[in-house]
Design an enzyme around this catalytic site. Structure first.
Site, PDB file in Angstrom:
ATOM      1  CD  GLU A  80      68.711  21.139   6.242  1.00 15.47           C
ATOM      2  OE1 GLU A  80      69.770  20.566   6.554  1.00 15.47           O
ATOM      3  OE2 GLU A  80      68.331  22.197   6.778  1.00 15.47           O
ATOM      4  CG  ASP A  98      71.294  18.155   7.867  1.00 14.66           C
ATOM      5  OD1 ASP A  98      71.707  18.749   6.860  1.00 14.66           O
ATOM      6  OD2 ASP A  98      70.981  18.732   8.918  1.00 14.66           O
ATOM      7  CB  ILE A 100      76.405  20.649   5.775  1.00 16.02           C
ATOM      8  CG1 ILE A 100      77.211  20.256   4.530  1.00 16.02           C
ATOM      9  CG2 ILE A 100      77.340  21.284   6.817  1.00 16.02           C
ATOM     10  CD1 ILE A 100      77.977  21.408   3.861  1.00 16.02           C
ATOM     11  CG  ASP A 101      72.973  18.944  11.899  1.00 21.04           C
ATOM     12  OD1 ASP A 101      71.950  19.593  11.661  1.00 21.04           O
ATOM     13  OD2 ASP A 101      73.370  18.711  13.057  1.00 21.04           O
ATOM     14  CB  THR A 103      74.428  25.114   7.442  1.00 19.65           C
ATOM     15  OG1 THR A 103      73.909  23.831   7.108  1.00 19.65           O
ATOM     16  CG2 THR A 103      74.829  25.828   6.171  1.00 19.65           C
ATOM     17  CG  ASP A 240      68.056  19.086  11.784  1.00 25.36           C
ATOM     18  OD1 ASP A 240      69.049  19.395  11.111  1.00 25.36           O
ATOM     19  OD2 ASP A 240      66.974  19.700  11.723  1.00 25.36           O
TER      20      ASP A 240
HETATM   21  C1  IPD Z   1      70.448  23.040  12.321  1.00 22.97           C
HETATM   22  C2  IPD Z   1      71.417  22.655  13.410  1.00 22.97           C
HETATM   23  C3  IPD Z   1      71.138  23.463  14.650  1.00 22.97           C
HETATM   24  C4  IPD Z   1      69.733  23.296  15.133  1.00 22.97           C
HETATM   25  C5  IPD Z   1      68.747  23.601  14.031  1.00 22.97           C
HETATM   26  C6  IPD Z   1      69.043  22.790  12.783  1.00 22.97           C
HETATM   27  P1  IPD Z   1      71.367  22.795   9.804  1.00 22.97           P
HETATM   28  O1  IPD Z   1      70.657  22.255  11.166  1.00 22.97           O
HETATM   29  O2  IPD Z   1      71.302  21.285  13.717  1.00 22.97           O
HETATM   30  O3  IPD Z   1      71.968  23.058  15.704  1.00 22.97           O
HETATM   31  O4  IPD Z   1      69.522  24.168  16.198  1.00 22.97           O
HETATM   32  O5  IPD Z   1      67.444  23.282  14.503  1.00 22.97           O
HETATM   33  O6  IPD Z   1      68.159  23.163  11.774  1.00 22.97           O
HETATM   34  O7  IPD Z   1      70.497  23.902   9.304  1.00 22.97           O
HETATM   35  O8  IPD Z   1      72.692  23.286  10.180  1.00 22.97           O
HETATM   36  O9  IPD Z   1      71.344  21.635   8.912  1.00 22.97           O
END
Ligand code: IPD
Length: 301
Positions: A80, A98, A100-101, A103, A240
């Protein structure tokens, strides 16, 4: 990591070895995340105040990328924080990461974030490892070998005792607001949420309830466990969903496109509908079609 990886550069990557390596890396990432002091004050933003990146996202991705490049130098890396739009996902063996998913959750110290480590061949997810360091929960799967919680408990949690899917009215659904807060996709999401929730006599689907937990990867794990029935999202990226994709499908669930009619979605297609396992797949197709029938507009990315 001292042992020589097998099949490096060959046609058949050793998926079990990759799985174990990713778990080792996930635990190291968990140490970085658990040792972090997140703050809501001035986190870096990519697009707007709902699209964040922190020094910890970057530090974890750097650690993961270094470890994987050292061990598997000929495999591609799709992360990412280092993503280059001019280099899309290819058919080559690729780590899809990813750091940190969730964030936003991480920044607010809401204990629902994870590291998501996936591996694709021919753009199909074949290994997935997801680790939530706050709850010390590990989800993992290898294509063809089942999905597991903390390496021992096979998913879905209720195994063959899982209840058959029985329409949206009985479903707990995971949805996400995303970071795009205007335009057609926003309208489609918000109008669909309203239709899903509304009473049947008022023209809605009267779903049992909806949850917005803030991590696409952990949403997929929830559907794999069977604690969530469905998850619908538009706007997220391959990193993700890649790892969660293997975990969910190995737990008997399915993923289709977030827009009606897409029975064969791609990992980088950016719109997804995930459905949990059901005995003999009972009700899976029906609930997908019922969900698609409630989408108000179309998600376009
Ligand atoms: C996000 C999270 C969020 C989702 C977003 C993602 P991130 O990833 O997974 O739940 O709704 O589409 O981008 O930015 O925390 O790595």
């Amino acid at each position: 990591m001292t042992t020589e990886p097998s099949n490096q550069g060959g046609n058949s990557p050793n998926l079990n070895e990759i799985h174990d390596t990713l778990i080792e890396i996930a635990y190291k990432a968990g140490d970085i995340i658990n040792g972090a002091i997140p703050t809501t004050e001035a986190p870096g933003s990519k697009k707007n105040s709902a699209d964040l990146v922190t020094e910890y996202d970057r530090a974890v991705e750097e650690m993961v990328s270094k470890a994987l490049k050292e061990r598997y130098p000929s495999y591609q890396f799709h992360g990412e924080e280092s993503y280059d739009p001019s280099r899309p996902l290819t058919d080559d063996p690729t780590f899809v990461i990813d750091p940190i998913d969730g964030t936003i959750n991480f920044v607010h110290a809401f204990p629902h974030a994870c590291i998501s480590l996936g591996f694709t061949i021919n753009r199909k997810p074949v290994v997935g490892v997801i680790y939530n360091p706050s709850s010390r929960t590990l989800y993992s799967a290898i294509r063809g070998q089942g999905a597991y919680l903390n390496r021992t408990k096979r998913l879905p949690l209720k195994g063959t005792e899982i209840e058959p899917l029985c329409g949206l009215q009985n479903a707990l659904i995971s949805i996400e607001w995303g970071s795009d807060r205007k335009g057609r996709n926003w309208e489609t999401k918000v109008r669909t949420f309203e239709k899903l929730g509304k009473d049947k006599e008022s023209g809605g689907a009267m779903v049992r309830s909806m949850r917005s937990l803030g991590s696409a990867a952990l949403n997929l794990c929830g559907v794999a466990e069977g604690t969530l029935d469905l998850y619908w999202e538009g706007g997220c990226y391959a990193w993700d969903v890649c790892a969660g994709w293997v975990i969910l499908t190995e737990a008997g669930g399915v993923i289709v496109d977030g827009n009606p009619g897409g029975w064969e979605p791609s990992v980088d297609g950016r719109t997804y509908l995930a459905v949990r396992a059901s005995p003999g797949n009972a009700g899976q197709k029906e609930i997908i079609e019922e969900f698609w029938g409630n989408i108000q507009g179309r998600l376009e990315y």
